[in-house]
Motif scaffolding. Structure first.
Motif, PDB file in Angstrom:
ATOM      1  N   PHE A 100       6.759   3.272  -9.322  1.00 61.22           N
ATOM      2  CA  PHE A 100       5.996   4.964  -8.603  1.00 61.22           C
ATOM      3  C   PHE A 100       6.221   5.875  -8.478  1.00 61.22           C
ATOM      4  CE2 PHE A 100       7.871   1.140  -5.955  1.00 61.22           C
ATOM      5  CZ  PHE A 100       7.154   1.212  -4.933  1.00 61.22           C
ATOM      6  N   HIS A 118      -3.249  -1.325  -1.766  1.00 62.91           N
ATOM      7  CA  HIS A 118      -3.158  -1.257  -0.795  1.00 62.91           C
ATOM      8  C   HIS A 118      -2.819   0.564  -0.991  1.00 62.91           C
ATOM      9  CE1 HIS A 118       1.182  -1.775  -2.421  1.00 62.91           C
ATOM     10  NE2 HIS A 118       1.473  -0.834  -1.709  1.00 62.91           N
ATOM     11  N   ALA A 172      -1.673   2.467  -3.987  1.00 59.84           N
ATOM     12  CA  ALA A 172      -1.117   1.946  -4.755  1.00 59.84           C
ATOM     13  C   ALA A 172      -2.277   1.143  -5.519  1.00 59.84           C
ATOM     14  CB  ALA A 172      -0.151   0.339  -4.397  1.00 59.84           C
ATOM     15  N   HIS A 222       1.031   6.666  -0.403  1.00 59.18           N
ATOM     16  CA  HIS A 222       0.792   5.974  -1.278  1.00 59.18           C
ATOM     17  C   HIS A 222      -0.200   5.769  -1.592  1.00 59.18           C
ATOM     18  CE1 HIS A 222       3.656   2.817  -0.649  1.00 59.18           C
ATOM     19  NE2 HIS A 222       3.361   2.115  -1.275  1.00 59.18           N
ATOM     20  N   VAL A 247      -0.914   3.279   1.620  1.00 58.04           N
ATOM     21  CA  VAL A 247       0.417   3.139   2.537  1.00 58.04           C
ATOM     22  C   VAL A 247       0.102   4.268   3.147  1.00 58.04           C
ATOM     23  CG1 VAL A 247       2.919   3.451   3.376  1.00 58.04           C
ATOM     24  CG2 VAL A 247       2.132   1.763   0.927  1.00 58.04           C
ATOM     25  N   GLU A 304       1.273   4.371  -6.735  1.00 59.29           N
ATOM     26  CA  GLU A 304       2.014   2.792  -7.568  1.00 59.29           C
ATOM     27  C   GLU A 304       1.555   2.729  -8.229  1.00 59.29           C
ATOM     28  OE1 GLU A 304       3.230   0.395  -3.822  1.00 59.29           O
ATOM     29  OE2 GLU A 304       3.100  -1.321  -4.954  1.00 59.29           O
TER      30      GLU A 304
HETATM   31 FE   FE2 Z   1       3.209   0.092  -2.061  1.00 59.97          FE
END
Ligand code: FE2
Length: 364
Positions: free
Chosen positions: A319, A170, A255, A253, A172, A332
């Motif tokens: 993280f 993902h 991931a 961020h 963000v 992440e």
């Molecule tokens: Fe996340």
């Protein structure tokens, strides 16, 4: 069931505009285990910018630097520092993706454009999202070459091993005060996404600061974009600190999934990647909180890996600290063992760790 008007096959690549792509590429190879993949620049006929494309399994990163002080890339780097310009999404029909989203209110960024060479063609298009960030739609079904026309294979004699990063789980976004729901609606109305999870400021708060978050997912779940906005607390929220330094909304961020987080994080750590650390007491009651897990506790504690459980299973995550001097973009690392959530049980411990860093910077 209604048909998905914007079928997405996943994230094609993430493009960062950076101050010095050559050095950034070295960092992502050395520290994160990315492999040299493709290059464009003056040698391939582009006199305005250079781009290095790095790859690790299904993750592609493009690092782009302007060669001159004027123009949109230079302005982007000047304003935001190094940061994500484009989250490019894989589609079957880039012209249709553009038509469908623009019809529903997206602001056009790039009209459908065909790039061709001896290996075939790529069609791409793009729309604006929050801040100066964009989504590109990439149609590569008729292309057999390396990355896309305009690029050549990047051969390097320096090829550190990968660290097992597999795919983007993902991405963000941080948006400004009262903007979360605007962007939730954007993803619903313009992109056909659904809001699959919501966290209010009660769930994501420490003694000092708070934020709110909603997770947006496309129809097949391949593409997930949580969106954060700051919330009022006693002190400054981490989202506010990001906005102060990024000077706008942007990607907070990325991931990336691994199939073996202990091996991946051990390698990243040895190569100099810095991670946020929660206090050791986090591990004292961990197994009581989340139940039995396959991993030994000791390496998790040593590396600072967090664990959370939901109805479907559990996940392990950690993280990094920001990967540039401004406290903006970070990464992440996540391993999912059934869980489809995002580690809500770790938010408090994590944000307290973040606040300690924020305080050291004088920004809390
Ligand atoms: Fe996340």
């Amino acid at each position: 069931m209604s048909t998905d008007f914007l079928p997405l096959m996943g994230t094609d690549y993430v493009e960062l505009y950076v101050g010095n792509a050559k050095q950034a590429a070295h960092f992502y190879k050395t520290a994160f285990g990315f492999q040299s993949y493709a290059y464009s620049g003056p040698e391939t006929g582009d006199k305005e910018k250079v781009s290095y494309v790095l790859i690790q399994n299904k993750v592609r990163l493009v690092l782009t630097t302007p060669l001159h002080p004027t123009g949109t890339i230079a302005e982007h780097v000047n304003k935001h520092g190094d940061g994500v310009k484009a989250v490019a999404l894989m589609v079957n029909d880039a012209a249709d993706a553009f038509a469908q989203t623009v019809k529903r209110g997206a602001k056009p960024y790039m009209e459908p454009t065909t790039r061709e060479d001896a290996d075939g063609k790529i069609v791409m298009s793009g729309i604006h999202i929050y801040g100066d960030t964009v989504h590109l739609f990439i149609e590569r079904k008729d292309y057999k070459g390396t990355f896309m026309p305009g690029f050549k294979v990047w051969e390097s004699h320096y090829n550190p091993a990968d660290v097992g990063l597999q795919y983007i789980d993902h991405c963000v976004g941080n948006v400004g005060w009262n903007q979360m729901n605007t962007w939730v609606s954007f993803y619903e109305d313009v992109m056909g996404f659904k809001n699959i999870l919501t966290f209010d400021d009660k769930q994501i708060s420490t003694e000092y600061s708070a934020l709110m978050s909603k997770v947006m997912s496309n129809g097949n779940g391949f593409v997930k974009f949580p969106i954060n906005e700051p919330a009022k607390g006693k002190k400054k929220s981490q989202v506010e600190e990001y906005l102060d330094f990024y000077k706008d909304a942007g990607v907070q961020h990325i991931a990336i999934a691994t199939q073996d987080i202990i091996t991946t994080v051990t390698a990243l750590s040895e190569r100099g990647v810095e991670f946020l650390k929660v206090p050791n007491t986090y591990y004292d009651q961990l197994l009581d909180r989340i139940g039995p897990i396959d991993e030994d506790l000791e390496p998790l504690r040593k590396l600072g890996i967090l664990v959370d459980r939901d109805d479907e299973g559990y996940l392990l995550q950690i993280f990094t600290k920001p990967v540039e001097d401004r406290p903006t973009l970070f990464f992440e690392i996540i391993q999912r063992k059934g869980a489809k959530s995002f580690g809500a049980g770790n938010f408090k411990a994590l944000f307290e760790a973040l606040e300690r860093e924020q305080e050291l910077r004088g920004n809390l």
